[in-house]
Design a protein around this motif. Structure first.
Motif, short mmCIF file in Angstrom:
data_model
loop_
_atom_site.label_atom_id
_atom_site.label_comp_id
_atom_site.label_asym_id
_atom_site.label_seq_id
_atom_site.Cartn_x
_atom_site.Cartn_y
_atom_site.Cartn_z
N ARG A 34 1.91 4.58 8.31
CA ARG A 34 2.79 3.98 7.30
C ARG A 34 2.09 3.67 5.98
NH1 ARG A 34 4.65 -1.20 10.20
NH2 ARG A 34 5.73 -1.50 8.22
N LEU A 35 0.80 3.96 5.88
CA LEU A 35 0.03 3.52 4.71
C LEU A 35 0.21 4.40 3.48
CD1 LEU A 35 -3.25 2.46 6.55
CD2 LEU A 35 -1.54 0.95 5.51
N ASN A 36 0.61 5.65 3.68
CA ASN A 36 0.88 6.55 2.56
C ASN A 36 -0.34 6.72 1.66
OD1 ASN A 36 2.52 8.31 1.10
ND2 ASN A 36 3.26 6.71 -0.28
N ALA A 37 -1.53 6.67 2.26
CA ALA A 37 -2.78 6.93 1.55
C ALA A 37 -3.34 8.26 2.05
CB ALA A 37 -3.78 5.81 1.78
N LYS A 38 -4.16 8.90 1.24
CA LYS A 38 -4.74 10.16 1.67
C LYS A 38 -5.97 9.93 2.54
CE LYS A 38 -3.05 12.81 -2.30
NZ LYS A 38 -3.42 13.63 -3.48
N ILE A 39 -6.83 9.01 2.12
CA ILE A 39 -8.06 8.71 2.85
C ILE A 39 -8.20 7.21 2.96
CG2 ILE A 39 -10.59 8.84 2.79
CD1 ILE A 39 -10.32 11.47 1.25
N ALA A 40 -8.58 6.72 4.13
CA ALA A 40 -8.83 5.29 4.33
C ALA A 40 -10.19 5.13 4.99
CB ALA A 40 -7.75 4.66 5.20
N ILE A 76 0.84 -1.20 0.00
CA ILE A 76 0.00 0.00 0.00
C ILE A 76 0.87 1.25 0.00
CG2 ILE A 76 -1.72 1.31 1.31
CD1 ILE A 76 -2.73 -1.43 2.39
N ARG A 77 1.94 1.22 0.80
CA ARG A 77 2.84 2.39 0.86
C ARG A 77 3.41 2.71 -0.51
NH1 ARG A 77 7.69 3.99 0.68
NH2 ARG A 77 8.48 1.90 0.20
#
Length: 246
Positions: free
Chosen positions: A182-188, A155-156
């Motif tokens: 650590r996910l480097n996503a904008k929205i989860a 995911i990162r």
């Protein structure tokens, strides 16, 4: 400041689906340094928060809690909170896909959850129906804790705009919170069984059932094994109506 309706101590912002979409669209266009966690708050999550301090802390720290279910909306109205409408995980995901496709912003989505076959079919269905969004990656939901690190790294690297987690509640919320830095996503956001619906494994209630707010009954008729889970609904209604908000 968006006004909220409190349900058993959980603040639900009084946002319509369109207002929620507008808010998330603005967030995904920003260069945020931290992940924005959306929790689709259903009666099961609200009830569990009453005795699970860890989950309650996660909900309190979330960027947004939406009213996932007509039960939440009806209770709010009976207690004077007047939430405008339900904003379910499945509906919100579909509207995000529609918005990203229509606006041609090349929004990217990472899908985490469902079995391998359903995950693949969901990704393929999204690709066919919403060609202007990108599936940045996917992984089925039947993984062991030992595989977490590999998935987090995937995911990162993918760096999606939206991380869609279909692990069920509250597993999705716990997993997102554990690895959020650590996910480097904008929205989860957790979306329940939405990938099962998009992938064709589970049939969603026809619109007439949805309009009557009887989607829960349609699912129970088609999946009788859910009856134990559905018992939470009357328990929630009674508990929420008797609850004295502080």
């Amino acid at each position: 400041m968006v006004p909220v309706a409190n349900i058993m101590g959980i603040p639900f912002p009084k946002l319509t689906m369109d207002q929620t979409l507008s808010k998330l669209s603005e967030i995904v266009e920003q260069n945020r340094s931290s992940l924005f966690h959306v929790i689709t708050g259903n009666p099961e999550i609200v009830m569990r928060c009453q005795h699970d301090a860890g989950l309650r802390s996660i909900v309190d720290e979330a960027g947004l809690v939406t009213a996932d279910g007509i039960g939440i909306v009806l209770v709010s109205r009976m207690k004077g909170g007047h939430l405008p409408e339900r904003v379910t995980g499945c509906d919100l995901l579909i509207r995000l896909l529609e918005t990203g496709n229509r606006n041609r912003k090349n929004w990217s989505f990472y899908l985490l959850g469902a079995d391998e076959e359903t995950s693949l079919k969901a990704a393929e269905a999204i690709g066919r129906t919403y060609p202007n969004v990108t599936i940045a990656g996917r992984h089925h939901g039947y993984f062991t804790p030992e595989e977490d690190e590999k998935i987090v790294e995937d995911i990162r690297r993918a760096a999606p705009d939206f991380l869609i987690v279909a692990l069920g509640a509250p597993q999705a919320e716990l997993w997102i919170h554990t690895y959020r830095s650590r996910l480097n996503a904008k929205i989860a956001m957790g979306v329940g069984g939405s990938l099962d619906i998009i992938g064709g494994k589970v049939k969603r209630a026809p619109k007439v059932w949805q309009d009557m707010h009887a989607e829960w009954l349609f699912r129970l008729i088609n999946q009788p094994s859910r009856w134990r889970r559905q018992l939470i609904l009357p328990r929630f209604a009674v508990s929420a109506l008797l609850y004295r908000e502080r």
